[in-house]
Design a protein around this motif. Sequence first.
Motif, PDB file in Angstrom:
ATOM      1  N   VAL A  24     -96.030 -13.455 -85.326  1.00  0.00           N
ATOM      2  CA  VAL A  24     -94.785 -14.048 -86.254  1.00  0.00           C
ATOM      3  C   VAL A  24     -95.181 -13.664 -87.665  1.00  0.00           C
ATOM      4  O   VAL A  24     -94.297 -12.953 -88.374  1.00  0.00           O
ATOM      5  N   ASP A  25     -96.322 -13.640 -88.053  1.00  0.00           N
ATOM      6  CA  ASP A  25     -96.976 -13.266 -89.393  1.00  0.00           C
ATOM      7  C   ASP A  25     -96.848 -11.880 -89.573  1.00  0.00           C
ATOM      8  O   ASP A  25     -96.566 -11.272 -90.688  1.00  0.00           O
ATOM      9  N   GLU A  26     -97.508 -11.022 -88.430  1.00  0.00           N
ATOM     10  CA  GLU A  26     -97.355  -9.641 -88.482  1.00  0.00           C
ATOM     11  C   GLU A  26     -95.931  -9.154 -88.753  1.00  0.00           C
ATOM     12  O   GLU A  26     -95.579  -8.295 -89.562  1.00  0.00           O
ATOM     13  N   ALA A  27     -94.916  -9.848 -87.988  1.00  0.00           N
ATOM     14  CA  ALA A  27     -93.471  -9.220 -88.089  1.00  0.00           C
ATOM     15  C   ALA A  27     -92.663  -9.579 -89.555  1.00  0.00           C
ATOM     16  O   ALA A  27     -92.159  -8.474 -90.132  1.00  0.00           O
ATOM     17  N   ILE A  28     -93.258 -10.927 -90.176  1.00  0.00           N
ATOM     18  CA  ILE A  28     -92.495 -11.368 -91.333  1.00  0.00           C
ATOM     19  C   ILE A  28     -93.277 -10.179 -92.389  1.00  0.00           C
ATOM     20  O   ILE A  28     -92.684  -9.875 -93.411  1.00  0.00           O
ATOM     21  N   GLU A  29     -94.487  -9.991 -92.335  1.00  0.00           N
ATOM     22  CA  GLU A  29     -95.200  -9.329 -93.491  1.00  0.00           C
ATOM     23  C   GLU A  29     -94.607  -8.054 -93.298  1.00  0.00           C
ATOM     24  O   GLU A  29     -94.506  -7.302 -94.185  1.00  0.00           O
ATOM     25  N   SER A  30     -94.381  -7.163 -92.131  1.00  0.00           N
ATOM     26  CA  SER A  30     -94.040  -6.019 -91.956  1.00  0.00           C
ATOM     27  C   SER A  30     -92.327  -5.910 -92.514  1.00  0.00           C
ATOM     28  O   SER A  30     -92.391  -4.807 -93.362  1.00  0.00           O
ATOM     29  N   TYR A  86     -91.637   1.381 -88.935  1.00  0.00           N
ATOM     30  CA  TYR A  86     -91.846  -0.010 -88.794  1.00  0.00           C
ATOM     31  C   TYR A  86     -90.901  -0.916 -87.956  1.00  0.00           C
ATOM     32  O   TYR A  86     -91.249  -1.703 -87.357  1.00  0.00           O
ATOM     33  N   VAL A  87     -89.534  -0.129 -87.951  1.00  0.00           N
ATOM     34  CA  VAL A  87     -88.644  -0.862 -86.991  1.00  0.00           C
ATOM     35  C   VAL A  87     -88.939  -0.855 -85.392  1.00  0.00           C
ATOM     36  O   VAL A  87     -89.012  -1.457 -84.682  1.00  0.00           O
ATOM     37  N   ASP A  88     -89.667   0.393 -85.004  1.00  0.00           N
ATOM     38  CA  ASP A  88     -90.130   0.654 -83.841  1.00  0.00           C
ATOM     39  C   ASP A  88     -91.194  -0.249 -83.462  1.00  0.00           C
ATOM     40  O   ASP A  88     -91.305  -0.827 -82.378  1.00  0.00           O
ATOM     41  N   PHE A  89     -92.052  -0.620 -84.390  1.00  0.00           N
ATOM     42  CA  PHE A  89     -93.217  -1.521 -84.252  1.00  0.00           C
ATOM     43  C   PHE A  89     -92.551  -2.925 -84.039  1.00  0.00           C
ATOM     44  O   PHE A  89     -93.042  -3.809 -83.146  1.00  0.00           O
ATOM     45  N   ILE A 137     -90.914  -7.498 -80.150  1.00  0.00           N
ATOM     46  CA  ILE A 137     -89.929  -8.285 -79.384  1.00  0.00           C
ATOM     47  C   ILE A 137     -89.849  -7.992 -77.952  1.00  0.00           C
ATOM     48  O   ILE A 137     -89.851  -9.029 -77.119  1.00  0.00           O
ATOM     49  N   GLN A 138     -90.001  -6.856 -77.299  1.00  0.00           N
ATOM     50  CA  GLN A 138     -90.123  -6.434 -76.207  1.00  0.00           C
ATOM     51  C   GLN A 138     -91.240  -7.000 -75.487  1.00  0.00           C
ATOM     52  O   GLN A 138     -90.972  -7.431 -74.347  1.00  0.00           O
ATOM     53  N   LYS A 139     -92.265  -7.116 -76.025  1.00  0.00           N
ATOM     54  CA  LYS A 139     -93.416  -7.797 -75.393  1.00  0.00           C
ATOM     55  C   LYS A 139     -93.422  -9.243 -75.269  1.00  0.00           C
ATOM     56  O   LYS A 139     -94.052  -9.992 -74.325  1.00  0.00           O
ATOM     57  N   ASN A 140     -92.472  -9.829 -76.023  1.00  0.00           N
ATOM     58  CA  ASN A 140     -92.112 -11.297 -75.848  1.00  0.00           C
ATOM     59  C   ASN A 140     -91.101 -11.457 -75.040  1.00  0.00           C
ATOM     60  O   ASN A 140     -90.736 -12.770 -74.538  1.00  0.00           O
ATOM     61  N   GLY A 181     -83.759  -5.240 -78.633  1.00  0.00           N
ATOM     62  CA  GLY A 181     -84.343  -6.482 -78.752  1.00  0.00           C
ATOM     63  C   GLY A 181     -84.118  -7.038 -80.268  1.00  0.00           C
ATOM     64  O   GLY A 181     -83.913  -8.261 -80.360  1.00  0.00           O
ATOM     65  N   ILE A 182     -84.090  -5.999 -81.069  1.00  0.00           N
ATOM     66  CA  ILE A 182     -83.722  -6.574 -82.533  1.00  0.00           C
ATOM     67  C   ILE A 182     -82.076  -7.162 -82.453  1.00  0.00           C
ATOM     68  O   ILE A 182     -81.743  -8.038 -83.084  1.00  0.00           O
ATOM     69  N   VAL A 183     -81.395  -6.504 -81.808  1.00  0.00           N
ATOM     70  CA  VAL A 183     -79.998  -6.862 -81.665  1.00  0.00           C
ATOM     71  C   VAL A 183     -79.925  -8.281 -81.073  1.00  0.00           C
ATOM     72  O   VAL A 183     -79.107  -9.117 -81.519  1.00  0.00           O
ATOM     73  N   ALA A 184     -80.559  -8.324 -80.008  1.00  0.00           N
ATOM     74  CA  ALA A 184     -80.421  -9.535 -79.173  1.00  0.00           C
ATOM     75  C   ALA A 184     -81.300 -10.559 -79.897  1.00  0.00           C
ATOM     76  O   ALA A 184     -80.714 -11.712 -80.143  1.00  0.00           O
TER      77      ALA A 184
END
Length: 205
Positions: free
Chosen positions: A93-99, A131-134, A139-142, A183-186
């Motif tokens: 979660v920290d990785e994502a929000i910092e990115s 960044y968005v690919d990352f 999300i896909q891993k989750n 994943g982002i849309v979902a």
Amino acid sequence: MTSSSSRQHELLYFNGAGRAETIRISLHAAGINFTDTRFTGKDWPAIKPTTPLGGVPVLKVDGDSHCQSVSLARYAGKLGGFYPTDPLQALIVDEAIESLNELMAVAPKHSDPEELLKLRKEFQAGTMTKYVDFLEGLIQKNGGVGFASTPSIADLTLWGTVKMIRTGDWTGIDATFFESYAGIVATVESIAKDDKVVAYYASRE
């Protein structure tokens, strides 16, 4: 020790979503009756010198000013149930929000409209896509929805970013840019329907 719910909270930010909406939603979800102080651009020159580092959002807790948007979001997220207790999920979660915050910070700016469009198109094709690919990969891993097993501050921040792009707030970035990321849309669709999110916006009506 005084509990967070009994402390006095005041959030200072411009009259818009930006970097403060995740904090607002999380504080509301925690049942904290915080003061939501919003101001316009013309008020900023007078407010800026009163902030710890010359920026907002600022969260005052019992009169003490605290800054850094991700730190504030994490604090509020823990109170409101939008932050994982599992250390690895918290890391993601920290990785994502910092990115997401970094992506906003590195978006090109220019005073010339034509040059800005050129720079933004290059940014979209390069840095933004990277960044968005990352983020999509996390999300896909989750499992394809969200960054953790429960809704998080990263989901909320992603939702805010996607809304800004879709409404054309980022000049030169295609409004449909995120639509090819399943994943982002979902995740955006899921967090928009979250009961605590719905309750926050109902309270604003």
